[in-house]
Write a protein that holds these residues in place. Structure first.
Motif, PDB file in Angstrom:
ATOM      1  N   TYR A   4       0.839  -1.201   0.000  1.00  0.00           N
ATOM      2  CA  TYR A   4       0.000   0.000   0.000  1.00  0.00           C
ATOM      3  C   TYR A   4       0.870   1.245   0.000  1.00  0.00           C
ATOM      4  O   TYR A   4       1.945   1.275   0.608  1.00  0.00           O
ATOM      5  CB  TYR A   4      -0.882   0.042   1.252  1.00  0.00           C
ATOM      6  N   ASN A   5       0.325   2.249  -0.660  1.00  0.00           N
ATOM      7  CA  ASN A   5       0.929   3.579  -0.612  1.00  0.00           C
ATOM      8  C   ASN A   5      -0.157   4.521  -0.092  1.00  0.00           C
ATOM      9  O   ASN A   5      -1.194   4.682  -0.744  1.00  0.00           O
ATOM     10  CB  ASN A   5       1.362   3.984  -2.031  1.00  0.00           C
ATOM     11  N   ASP A   6       0.059   5.087   1.092  1.00  0.00           N
ATOM     12  CA  ASP A   6      -0.972   5.952   1.688  1.00  0.00           C
ATOM     13  C   ASP A   6      -2.326   5.267   1.725  1.00  0.00           C
ATOM     14  O   ASP A   6      -3.342   5.826   1.256  1.00  0.00           O
ATOM     15  CB  ASP A   6      -1.095   7.272   0.894  1.00  0.00           C
ATOM     16  N   ASN A  41       6.081  -1.008   7.637  1.00  0.00           N
ATOM     17  CA  ASN A  41       7.060  -0.693   6.589  1.00  0.00           C
ATOM     18  C   ASN A  41       7.955  -1.907   6.368  1.00  0.00           C
ATOM     19  O   ASN A  41       8.045  -2.794   7.219  1.00  0.00           O
ATOM     20  CB  ASN A  41       7.920   0.511   7.004  1.00  0.00           C
ATOM     21  N   VAL A  42       8.606  -1.879   5.226  1.00  0.00           N
ATOM     22  CA  VAL A  42       9.406  -3.031   4.799  1.00  0.00           C
ATOM     23  C   VAL A  42      10.870  -2.624   4.686  1.00  0.00           C
ATOM     24  O   VAL A  42      11.181  -1.557   4.157  1.00  0.00           O
ATOM     25  CB  VAL A  42       8.920  -3.527   3.422  1.00  0.00           C
ATOM     26  N   ILE A  43      11.748  -3.469   5.178  1.00  0.00           N
ATOM     27  CA  ILE A  43      13.176  -3.244   4.935  1.00  0.00           C
ATOM     28  C   ILE A  43      13.705  -4.418   4.103  1.00  0.00           C
ATOM     29  O   ILE A  43      13.505  -5.574   4.457  1.00  0.00           O
ATOM     30  CB  ILE A  43      13.972  -3.040   6.250  1.00  0.00           C
ATOM     31  N   LEU A  92       9.950  -0.516  -3.588  1.00  0.00           N
ATOM     32  CA  LEU A  92      10.649   0.000  -2.407  1.00  0.00           C
ATOM     33  C   LEU A  92      11.666   1.074  -2.795  1.00  0.00           C
ATOM     34  O   LEU A  92      11.925   1.999  -2.019  1.00  0.00           O
ATOM     35  CB  LEU A  92      11.339  -1.133  -1.650  1.00  0.00           C
ATOM     36  N   LYS A  93      12.232   0.928  -3.987  1.00  0.00           N
ATOM     37  CA  LYS A  93      13.169   1.952  -4.453  1.00  0.00           C
ATOM     38  C   LYS A  93      12.417   3.256  -4.693  1.00  0.00           C
ATOM     39  O   LYS A  93      12.905   4.343  -4.395  1.00  0.00           O
ATOM     40  CB  LYS A  93      13.879   1.502  -5.731  1.00  0.00           C
ATOM     41  N   LEU A 123       6.498   2.525   1.761  1.00  0.00           N
ATOM     42  CA  LEU A 123       5.278   1.743   1.490  1.00  0.00           C
ATOM     43  C   LEU A 123       5.003   0.774   2.641  1.00  0.00           C
ATOM     44  O   LEU A 123       5.893   0.429   3.417  1.00  0.00           O
ATOM     45  CB  LEU A 123       5.374   1.021   0.134  1.00  0.00           C
ATOM     46  N   VAL A 124       3.761   0.341   2.705  1.00  0.00           N
ATOM     47  CA  VAL A 124       3.336  -0.537   3.799  1.00  0.00           C
ATOM     48  C   VAL A 124       2.946  -1.897   3.220  1.00  0.00           C
ATOM     49  O   VAL A 124       2.262  -1.963   2.190  1.00  0.00           O
ATOM     50  CB  VAL A 124       2.132   0.092   4.537  1.00  0.00           C
ATOM     51  N   LEU A 125       3.426  -2.938   3.880  1.00  0.00           N
ATOM     52  CA  LEU A 125       3.042  -4.286   3.475  1.00  0.00           C
ATOM     53  C   LEU A 125       2.098  -4.863   4.525  1.00  0.00           C
ATOM     54  O   LEU A 125       2.344  -4.750   5.731  1.00  0.00           O
ATOM     55  CB  LEU A 125       4.285  -5.177   3.322  1.00  0.00           C
ATOM     56  N   LYS A 126       1.026  -5.437   4.024  1.00  0.00           N
ATOM     57  CA  LYS A 126       0.080  -6.096   4.932  1.00  0.00           C
ATOM     58  C   LYS A 126       0.106  -7.592   4.665  1.00  0.00           C
ATOM     59  O   LYS A 126       0.077  -8.028   3.505  1.00  0.00           O
ATOM     60  CB  LYS A 126      -1.319  -5.548   4.705  1.00  0.00           C
TER      61      LYS A 126
END
Lengths: 466, 466
Positions: free
Chosen positions: B113-115, B141-143, B246-247, B252-255
């Motif tokens: 997801y973005n926002d 968030n994802v690393i 991610l770049k 971004l958010v991962l669910k």
């Protein structure tokens, strides 16, 4: 006692022998072999990681099938010339070759009837080189035959009939090329043999290892002394069906209609590209496959793959900035499938040239996991090449053996060694000469490992000479 | 000079050595070897022609996947027991084994997801043994991380995030098991390592050689000293996509939502069948594979094939009326994928039995064209088995080497030799642990040639002993 004596002697002599070998190697060759292994490793990793040739094979397959003399074959020839030019080979040229031009024409029709009622349409392909039927086709009773011996025994029953040659590949053979060899006589010589006894046509069980219904094409021959009768291959499953129906009703009628034809010989070309050797540029190592295919599928394994692997050999030299000692020449031979004119023409060039062909490698057994190299040469040369196995094994090569090279390179009579690249063969006859032979049947790693294996062999031939 | 001396010495000594070897063989073993080659040839032809095991594999695959503890796995166990009984093995029995019981639960959900606006749903599979997420999933968030070293360096950035382990298999490795080994640490230990630094979940790039989007499952581990965080594999192409996104947007958010769970250990079984030896019935040659699979696809290559090949070994003895000197025992080990309980339990039986396990062969590398056998034993035994190569090559075996056998048979600590059947590996990791691992991916000739190779090895072990 003898057994013990034998074992004891081996125990004494073997270390001595190994010592001599290792001493020899340690003083003269260890560093070189270790360097070679390192290059072979780099070649293999690069091919597997980049998958460049695999992408080019996709481009080639998108052009479609490449039967000698066809418009598509010319498109492919120009594509290959452009590709080699783009890749920056030192020279790229077309060698003119006049090729036979046979066309399938409209889709064939084949069906069996009982009292004029159709039992079933059969999947069918005219064999390459066959004459057409009359416009309305031929229809006749069918005689099922398993061998030319049986045909001879039943000679009196053949006249006016369509001969159904129904001997499948012997699946019991470990090597599928041997299996193919056990059945392909029916395709190549079936029309000649059947015509001897007055048959009006021939259908054969497709020469394949796959139990599906996709018919497999391939070349067939005539002789001038006998009538030319139409010949076609039917699907494996439809061959089972036809055989069963004949048991139930030996009087059934088969109708076959095809309008294939042989046109005038057509101008075509071998596509040739090379990287000049930096030390012995007049010594040539040829690597190649045949660029024509049958006119169904897209000749992905047979022999798009071998051609693209050969292009990739030269590109891997360039990609890795390896300057070959000897000249590396990629030759895409036209017309292997129905005439070998490309091979013959290149052979003439090689015979008349001041250049020295030291070796030629053919890749025409599909893009499967590499297994070995056949070498057609004297035993000293074969032994020399065998000593490279510790290097070749980086690309999955298990053996080097005396054996046949390939249809095209065998025309280069003056080469010191003719080699045939041998990958695993279990799946090859599933696709060979059929609509099954498409890009999707080629595995990227198997393809690229093959390209790497051939590149390592070419590299060693270039460095070491013969 | 030394080089010439070395070559000369070899030229003198080699024929002498070969003479001694040939003399030895000609007086004691030629007839026997020739008989063995004939039997190997018959075994191979029969397997390739009959395709019986291939049909049984289809039956097995129709049951569906066979994860340890599942209802399906019990159906398969009973199917195998019935099959061995129908085939008339001398004894058929079930060895009780308690197995872990993990269930995937509902289809997992993973999206980025973005926002709060969904960019894309990702193809995902919970890793075997993972805990579930809370009912509504986790989001964070994802690393992106390529190695445990990099994870350690970025320790301070991990807390509260989902770690995306994104190191692919190194395609440059010729052997895909080595390639697998170069990436699978992320799957097995990723959740442990990420939990050390406060991550709340882990997603990994599927450990596969195929550039498609089918996620690959497989076991993962926890340690008691660290929080158990959910872990899943995402498709190869979706991993590319996630990395690119991610770049563009590191925020971004991962669910991730999954409701997999570990239940109580469950009663299960190894399936065992044997043919008693006619001379040394207390000496046992085991042949087997693991009967459990992951819960996607149907475990056709991993390891339905190895199990059915093992059943076919015994059936080929019966079909060809070969009475083994030693007892041949087929063991289908349960729970290799997530616990090895079947192997451990059989190992205990072997350790406590009065029977003598002379050898055990594991087939768990897919049903591809045979290449060799790894042998884990002393050098005299390995040398002895190597002398059988001229016989084994009838079924396409190229080599016998010192090497690891397999997870299950390695638990039979008191066997003289542990062997691993090694087929070609180029395509195995394309299907391994995924929905790609289905019957249609198994080639009948490759499968049957494998069955033949293992049968020939079992036959020689039974005849010759160790």
């Amino acid at each position: 006692m003898l057994k013990i004596f034998g074992m004891e002697m081996i125990r004494i002599l073997l270390p001595l022998l190994l010592f001599i070998i290792s001493t020899k190697i340690s003083f003269s060759q260890t560093d070189k072999i270790s360097d070679y292994i390192s290059v072979a490793d780099t070649i293999t990793k690069t091919a597997l990681r980049d998958r460049k040739g695999y992408d080019w094979l996709k481009e080639l397959c998108e052009i479609g099938p490449r039967l000698s003399g066809s418009e598509n074959s010319m498109k492919a020839i120009l594509w290959a010339k452009n590709k080699m030019t783009e890749l920056g080979f030192d020279s790229v040229w077309l060698q003119p070759v006049m090729v036979p031009h046979w066309e399938r024409g409209n889709k064939e029709f084949c069906a069996i009837y009982n009292d004029k009622i159709m039992i079933k349409k059969l999947e069918v392909l005219a064999l390459g080189g066959s004459v057409s039927t009359p416009e309305n086709g031929i229809e006749a009773n069918v005689i099922e035959i398993k061998s030319f011996d049986e045909l001879k025994q039943k000679a009196s029953e053949v006249k006016g009939k369509i001969v159904f040659f129904n001997r499948p590949i012997d699946q019991g053979m470990t090597n599928t090329f041997a299996g193919y060899g056990s059945a392909v006589d029916q395709r190549v010589y079936g029309a000649i043999e059947a015509a001897k006894y007055g048959a009006i046509g021939v259908v054969i069980r497709s020469v394949t290892t796959k139990f599906d219904n996709v018919p497999h094409a391939g070349v067939m021959l005539y002789v001038d002394s006998l009538p030319r009768i139409p010949a076609a291959a039917i699907g494996y499953l439809d061959s089972d069906f036809l055989s069963e129906q004949l048991k139930l009703n030996p009087g059934l009628v088969l109708k076959l209609r095809m309008n294939c034809r042989t046109l005038e010989d057509t101008q075509s070309f071998n596509v040739i590209g090379e990287i000049r050797g930096k030390e012995f540029s007049e010594e040539i190592v040829v690597v190649g496959g045949h660029f024509d295919s049958w006119d169904v599928g897209c000749g992905a394994h047979d022999d798009g793959a071998g051609c693209i692997q050969s292009i990739e050999v030269l590109d891997l030299f360039k990609r890795l900035n390896i300057k070959p000692k000897r000249t590396i020449r990629c030759v895409l031979f036209i017309n292997e499938e129905n005439g070998s004119r490309g091979g013959i023409e290149y052979g003439k060039l090689a015979a008349s040239s001041s250049e020295k062909h030291i070796a030629a490698i053919e890749a025409d057994r599909g893009a499967f996991t590499p297994v070995g190299f056949n070498v057609d040469s004297d035993s000293i040369t074969i032994n020399k090449i065998s000593t490279w196995l510790p290097i070749l094994e980086k690309a999955s090569i298990e053996w080097v053996k005396k054996g046949g090279s390939g249809v095209d390179v065998s025309k280069i009579k003056n080469a010191k060694a003719l080699l045939g690249f041998v990958p695993d063969d279990q799946r090859y006859m599933d696709v060979h000469h059929s609509a099954n032979d498409v890009f999707e049947e080629v595995h990227p790693r198997e393809f690229e490992l093959g390209a790497a294996a051939i590149t390592v062999m070419v590299y060693l031939l270039s460095e070491e000479g013969l």
